[in-house]
Design an enzyme around this catalytic site. Structure first.
Site, short mmCIF file in Angstrom:
data_model
loop_
_atom_site.label_atom_id
_atom_site.label_comp_id
_atom_site.label_asym_id
_atom_site.label_seq_id
_atom_site.Cartn_x
_atom_site.Cartn_y
_atom_site.Cartn_z
N LYS A 85 37.65 31.36 38.69
CA LYS A 85 38.04 31.23 40.09
C LYS A 85 37.38 32.31 40.94
O LYS A 85 37.01 32.06 42.09
CB LYS A 85 39.57 31.28 40.22
CG LYS A 85 40.26 29.99 39.81
CD LYS A 85 39.83 28.85 40.72
CE LYS A 85 40.44 27.54 40.37
NZ LYS A 85 40.03 26.45 41.29
N TYR A 92 40.30 31.78 33.17
CA TYR A 92 40.53 30.91 34.33
C TYR A 92 40.39 31.70 35.63
O TYR A 92 39.72 31.27 36.57
CB TYR A 92 41.92 30.28 34.24
CG TYR A 92 42.29 29.43 35.43
CD1 TYR A 92 41.81 28.12 35.55
CD2 TYR A 92 43.11 29.92 36.44
CE1 TYR A 92 42.14 27.34 36.64
CE2 TYR A 92 43.45 29.15 37.53
CZ TYR A 92 42.97 27.86 37.63
OH TYR A 92 43.30 27.09 38.72
#
Length: 365
Positions: free
Chosen positions: A225, A221
């Protein structure tokens, strides 16, 4: 057509997405002046929360629609972009004043892949937003349009004199990302020689390599990002030099950690914590430290909408500005690596199957 522009919010049914829609409805200067396109994966089964919020749209005279976009499918993104571009071109809807790339995907106990063959976190958080943005540039308001990327401390950020959270800082042993990036191989998300394919294809920090390790999913994740922040910086630089698009601004906001459904693919303790405990703690956390790690969706939605429309404090063209909530912040060192950013951009063109003529950005290659 009386509206001044169109506002697009991806992931409108999620905790933050729904709060953004609610904030738009609550502001008279926005609800009547802008047409809303709120995207969800499924307009029937995946839109219950935002549909409840939109029940009072009529009372504030807010024209809007729900649009199905499955960010796990590049074909779905292309279909949606064609539809929007066609309607802006024929005057059915006004040009896009704000494109808010809010949708996200996170998982800790699973490791999912898209039908396009990519890691789900990589595609939903980054690649599909990359494609959608480049396809929709032709429909942006060329004088006042803003493209807004949602960042995260899980990529890394620096607030001089206040906070450091960086994968490249060996002294960061107690920060929120310390355990995620402690292994030497993960202290850089993209090591030299630069290889983006392992991340894109789910080989990097995979569940297979780290069975049962919750940090593996958090790293994926955070890496997605980082890709979004690299896109934000690269696109802002390219747009600034484009004679037709130079008045469009590309901004980014870290909304902080909030009570949301993003953690539903985690262990049950984490899910219960985010679902029931954090909503009680978040208001106090915001009161004590408005731009701290923990925030309410209401506060973060206000920050996101401000970044999309504010001119009083951000100016008319806040291109390249990164915000931690309501404060100007700085991205981490790896996000500033020009060679890594260019490599990711070029590789992403291949992953997204972008070809000449798909985007009006002159320096698209």
């Amino acid at each position: 057509m009386n509206q001044q522009g169109t506002v697009i919010v991806t992931g409108a049914n999620g905790g933050l997405g729904n709060a953004i829609v609610s904030h738009i409805l609550d502001r008279q200067d926005l609800n009547t002046n802008y047409y809303g396109i709120y995207t969800v994966r499924d307009t029937v089964r995946g839109a219950r929360t935002v549909l409840r919020t939109l029940e009072w749209a009529k009372s504030v005279k807010h024209s809007h629609e729900l649009l199905a976009i499955d960010l796990g499918s590049l074909d779905s993104v292309r279909r949606a972009a064609r539809d929007i571009n066609s309607r802006v071109a024929n005057g059915t809807i006004p040009p896009i004043r704000a494109l808010i790339l809010n949708a996200g995907w996170g998982e800790q106990t699973t490791h999912s892949f898209t039908n396009d063959g990519f890691d789900m976190s990589f595609q939903v958080n980054y690649l599909s937003h990359f494609l959608l943005t480049l396809l929709l540039l032709q429909s942006m308001d060329k004088k006042h349009g803003r493209i807004e990327v949602l960042g995260s401390w899980t990529h890394e950020y620096l607030i001089p004199g206040v906070s450091t959270c960086s994968t490249t800082d060996p002294n960061n042993k107690k920060g929120p990302s310390a355990s995620m990036y402690t292994p030497k191989r993960y202290q850089q998300i993209f090591n030299y020689p630069i290889n983006t394919e392992d991340l894109a294809k789910g080989k990097w920090s995979s569940e297979r390599e780290h069975p049962g390790d919750l940090n593996a999913g958090l790293r994926r994740y955070g890496a997605a990002k980082l890709c979004e922040i690299m896109m934000f910086r690269e696109l802002s630089n390219r747009i600034e030099k484009d004679p037709e698009l130079s008045a469009i601004s590309v901004v980014a906001v870290d909304p902080g950690a909030m009570p949301s459904e993003l953690n539903r693919r985690s262990i049950w303790v984490m899910f219960l914590l985010m679902k029931f405990v954090l909503p009680l703690l978040a208001p106090l956390a915001v009161w004590l430290q408005p731009n701290g790690t923990i925030r309410t969706t209401t506060k973060s939605a206000r920050d996101v909408v401000r970044a999309a429309f504010d001119t009083a404090t951000l100016g008319d063209h806040p291109n390249g500005i990164y915000l931690n909530g309501s404060e100007i912040a700085d991205v981490g060192p790896e996000a500033k690596d020009a060679e890594k950013s260019r490599t990711l951009w070029h590789d992403s063109l291949v992953y997204a199957r972008l070809e000449k003529g798909d985007t009006i950005l002159k320096a698209w290659e």
